[in-house]
Scaffold this motif. Sequence first.
Motif: not given
Length: 770
Positions: A409, A651, A680-681
């Motif tokens: 992201s 995810r 999310k990262d």
Amino acid sequence: MSKKGKEISQASSTEDSDMSPLFSDTTCNKDCHSRTNEPAFSRSSALVEDNQNNTDSADGYDETQEKLQSIRVKFLRLVKRLDQSPHNVVVTQVLYRLGLAEGLKRGRSIDRAVSFDRGNKIAEELEAEGKEDLDFTCNILLLGKTGVGKSATINSIFDEVRSATNAFRPATNNVQEILGTIHGIKVRVVDTPGLMSSFSDQHRNKAILSSVKKFIRKCPPDIVLYVDRLDVQSRDYSDLPVLKIITETFGAAIWFNAIVVLTHASSAPPDGPSGTPLSYEMFMGQRSQIVQHSIRQAAGDMRLMNPVSLVENHPLCRKNTAGQSVLPNGQVWKPQLLLLCFSSKVLAEANALLKLQDSTPGRPFGFRTRAPPLPFLLSSLLQSRAQLKIPDDQTGEDIDYDEDLEQPSDSDGEDEYDRLPPFKPLSKYRLSKLTKEQRKAYFDEVDYREKLFLKKQWKQELRRRRNIKKTHGTHKDESVAVNENYEEDITGAATVAVPMPDMAMPLAFDSDNPTYRYRYYETADQWLVRPVLDTHGWDHDIGYDAVNVEKMLVIGNKVPASISGQITKDKKEANGQLECAASLKHGEHKVTQAGFDVQTVGKGLAYTLRGETRFSNFKSNKTTGGLALTYLGDTLVTGMKLEDKIMIGKRLKFSVNGGVMTGGGHKAYGGSLEATLRDKDYPIGQTLSTLGISIMNWHGDFAIGGNLQSQFGIGRKMMIVTRANLNNKGSGQISVRTSSSEQLQLAFIGIIPVIRALIGGRLFGSDSTQ
């Protein structure tokens, strides 16, 4: 062995451990006419049907219940013929186990008092009428050293001379079968030549036992009598060679259904340490303990506790008014010995009827082998295995979707990092001068810059992987040539061993840091041999716990393969494990992997041949199907599994698998479902949560377990990992692990339970701890 089978076969350990070896499953060769002992139901079944209280059970179990009641009646008739009381310790234990087996099969407890009264009444009526013959046969095998009184014991059992005896030399030179009837009960006894205890005679002993093993194949024995003398004052375990060769010939299962018979039981006890004669009970207990301990050592199972029966064959032995031989402790030995033998046969019939343990007809002692550990083998089969790759492909081909080639992201993170103004880290002195708000703003800026920098590195790595994958086909031939030249250079050059980093040792009270004991080298031949140490252990003086060997290789420049093995040895046992695997790609997204494993399971080795194929249906979905073939002992086990993994977004990942394992007439089913939620990262962010549930069905006994694991960061330098699991048996575990590079005061939390234990032990629990 199922849970129910264990409870019926080992229930005696909770009340009277001396009876525990007698409760193993037995069966007979169907071709053996003397052991087809189906109970007669013409009279017993009618009486049982008149007294049925419950009609809610199925018709199939009604018939089984009738047969079980007939076995109970037959046993009570045997007790009456031996003139034993129904309240005898052995009798009550057998009846208790029959009731326990019936309750386990029905899934609910039964009224044992009612069952006993009903069965006892039927047995009394049948014995009073004397019209229905008692269809029962017991096969007995006698083993022991020469001169201990095996043949004399047989003559005493039949009350007549059926086997020759000699006080000066061995009288039995060949294996012989002796048939007879005792109180209307058919008894078949196998007399064997005596064994020698010296090491030089072990070859002769092996030849004798081989002939015995061949002789009893046509009709396996129900019970084994190991005969020895009570009056032999030996404390050096000199009989261990004899017991070990018996175990090697017949297997350790022979002792699961064996009775220790001590002859010359009327001998006077020797003098004790004080100079006065020992009591008879102490004399008998000491001798019994020595023989039992030797058997446990030979069988390799320290839980064994074989029952002991005393025998006196001398014609001048004291007798009661009925003419029966009486021991110095007042016990009439012959009915007691026969009762132990008959009890074993009765419980074996109950086990076979209720199918608590499976059997293999026609094999001596084969019916006492344990069921293969199918749940363990199934769990090993369901385990996900990493794909083997050629070194050039480690970052080039078939990247797992867990590390997909999509950008993380914040796609503009790299440009944003390059546009950031210069930043100069502050020293500790300057940090101490900042206010709380300024320090917080400073660390937020540092964390933000670190995150952008890691994203930039990750994108560069992904871009490099793409380039390698694009150019892999073009430069494949060139890389092969380079590899060949490199291998020639390696073989021509001198081998230089590179020392590996020292192993991290746990804190201990040692005077020095013994890392030198665990140093190892990495050589140019790609063989890695390293020690294995339990870093959480206390004992550092034993060296290492195991030795591990690993090697990666490529076959034909196309097939990656690996070989790994580990040997673990301690003071009591040794375990080994060997894994060989190879992987082959065929097609764009299809990979087949095969392997051969050897591992220690219990006291035997399990040889497993496995294979699985993985293919991608879609970009974010991968399916795996596998087969396994395991040879354990004399049982062939086959298994099959199916696994599917799917990614939803970046995810959420789901993984589900299921499989079945079958062998030896048993089946085990199992499967699991796991959901993983990533940061999310990911993989920059370290937050990760996993929720899983597993189920296993083994002999109708379901084992359901759930587990939850989560890791997350608190602040900048602190990570917390929590784990929790719970099963349907009501047991579970919760653990919390905290790691920090700054908050060193957290280490002092470990002192709290130590102080609490010391204070609690001194002030509140001093009496109980002592």
